[in-house]
Structure formats: C-alpha cells, structure tokens
Design a protein around this motif. Sequence first.
Motif, PDB file in Angstrom:
ATOM      1  N   SER A  49     -11.863   5.999   5.102  1.00 34.83           N
ATOM      2  CA  SER A  49     -10.778   6.326   4.190  1.00 34.83           C
ATOM      3  C   SER A  49     -11.035   5.745   2.801  1.00 34.83           C
TER       4      SER A  49
ATOM      5  N   ILE B 225      -4.531   7.254   8.365  1.00 39.37           N
ATOM      6  CA  ILE B 225      -5.342   7.204   7.147  1.00 39.37           C
ATOM      7  C   ILE B 225      -5.778   5.773   6.864  1.00 39.37           C
ATOM      8  N   GLN B 226      -4.870   4.834   7.013  1.00 40.45           N
ATOM      9  CA  GLN B 226      -5.184   3.433   6.716  1.00 40.45           C
ATOM     10  C   GLN B 226      -6.226   2.875   7.684  1.00 40.45           C
TER      11      GLN B 226
ATOM     12  N   ALA C 139      -8.433   5.189   0.934  1.00 41.57           N
ATOM     13  CA  ALA C 139      -7.145   4.538   0.661  1.00 41.57           C
ATOM     14  C   ALA C 139      -7.320   3.033   0.806  1.00 41.57           C
ATOM     15  N   THR C 140      -7.933   2.434  -0.193  1.00 43.02           N
ATOM     16  CA  THR C 140      -8.316   1.022  -0.098  1.00 43.02           C
ATOM     17  C   THR C 140      -7.717   0.154  -1.195  1.00 43.02           C
TER      18      THR C 140
ATOM     19  N   ALA D 271       0.221   8.015   7.886  1.00 44.23           N
ATOM     20  CA  ALA D 271      -0.213   6.926   7.004  1.00 44.23           C
ATOM     21  C   ALA D 271      -1.043   5.905   7.768  1.00 44.23           C
TER      22      ALA D 271
ATOM     23  N   ASP E  89      -8.872  -3.265  -5.216  1.00 42.59           N
ATOM     24  CA  ASP E  89      -9.542  -2.200  -4.482  1.00 42.59           C
ATOM     25  C   ASP E  89     -10.497  -2.870  -3.506  1.00 42.59           C
TER      26      ASP E  89
ATOM     27  N   TRP F 195       0.887  -1.169   0.000  1.00 41.80           N
ATOM     28  CA  TRP F 195       0.000   0.000   0.000  1.00 41.80           C
ATOM     29  C   TRP F 195       0.912   1.202   0.000  1.00 41.80           C
ATOM     30  N   GLU F 196       0.715   2.115  -0.923  1.00 42.27           N
ATOM     31  CA  GLU F 196       1.579   3.277  -1.031  1.00 42.27           C
ATOM     32  C   GLU F 196       0.769   4.561  -0.924  1.00 42.27           C
ATOM     33  N   ILE F 197       1.398   5.565  -0.326  1.00 44.88           N
ATOM     34  CA  ILE F 197       0.757   6.865  -0.192  1.00 44.88           C
ATOM     35  C   ILE F 197       1.852   7.920  -0.101  1.00 44.88           C
ATOM     36  N   ASP F 198       1.617   9.061  -0.715  1.00 46.32           N
ATOM     37  CA  ASP F 198       2.525  10.197  -0.592  1.00 46.32           C
ATOM     38  C   ASP F 198       2.031  11.066   0.553  1.00 46.32           C
ATOM     39  N   ILE F 199       2.920  11.357   1.487  1.00 48.89           N
ATOM     40  CA  ILE F 199       2.560  12.147   2.673  1.00 48.89           C
ATOM     41  C   ILE F 199       3.632  13.187   2.930  1.00 48.89           C
TER      42      ILE F 199
END
Length: 65
Positions: free
Chosen positions: A33, A27-28, A35-36, A24, A50, A8-12
């Motif tokens: 959220s 959010i997860q 972010a799934t 992160a 997803d 799972w990737e996210i820019d923060i």
Amino acid sequence: MNSYLVTWEIDIEADAPEEAARKALSIQRDPHSTATVFGVHSDGRYTEVDTAAVEHTEPSVAIQA
C-alpha cells in the motif's frame, strides 16, 4: 517517554460504516500500500511522517513539520 496522537485518514466509498472500516483496514495492512503517511500530534505541534520514505531515506527528508 512522550505521548503522541497518530492519525491516518482516507476517503472511502462504501454502503455502510463497517464496510468503510474494513476497506480502510485492508488498505492499511497491505504491505504494498502507498497509504503510508501519518499525522503525528504532540504538545500542540503537528508533524507529517511518510513511513515509506523514513524506511528508505534520512528521517529529515520524510518528516515535515
């Protein structure tokens, strides 16, 4: 049973790595959220899943190889 690497990737934006990790995680863990989406790797193959779509539709709609 198969073995999978799930990513799972996210820019923060944050001031420190620890702060970025805490953001992160927050959010997860948020049940609302969006972010799934997870990347699932196994046997040299990559599948994007997803999880929000899987819960509400047929699995073939949510999974993209």
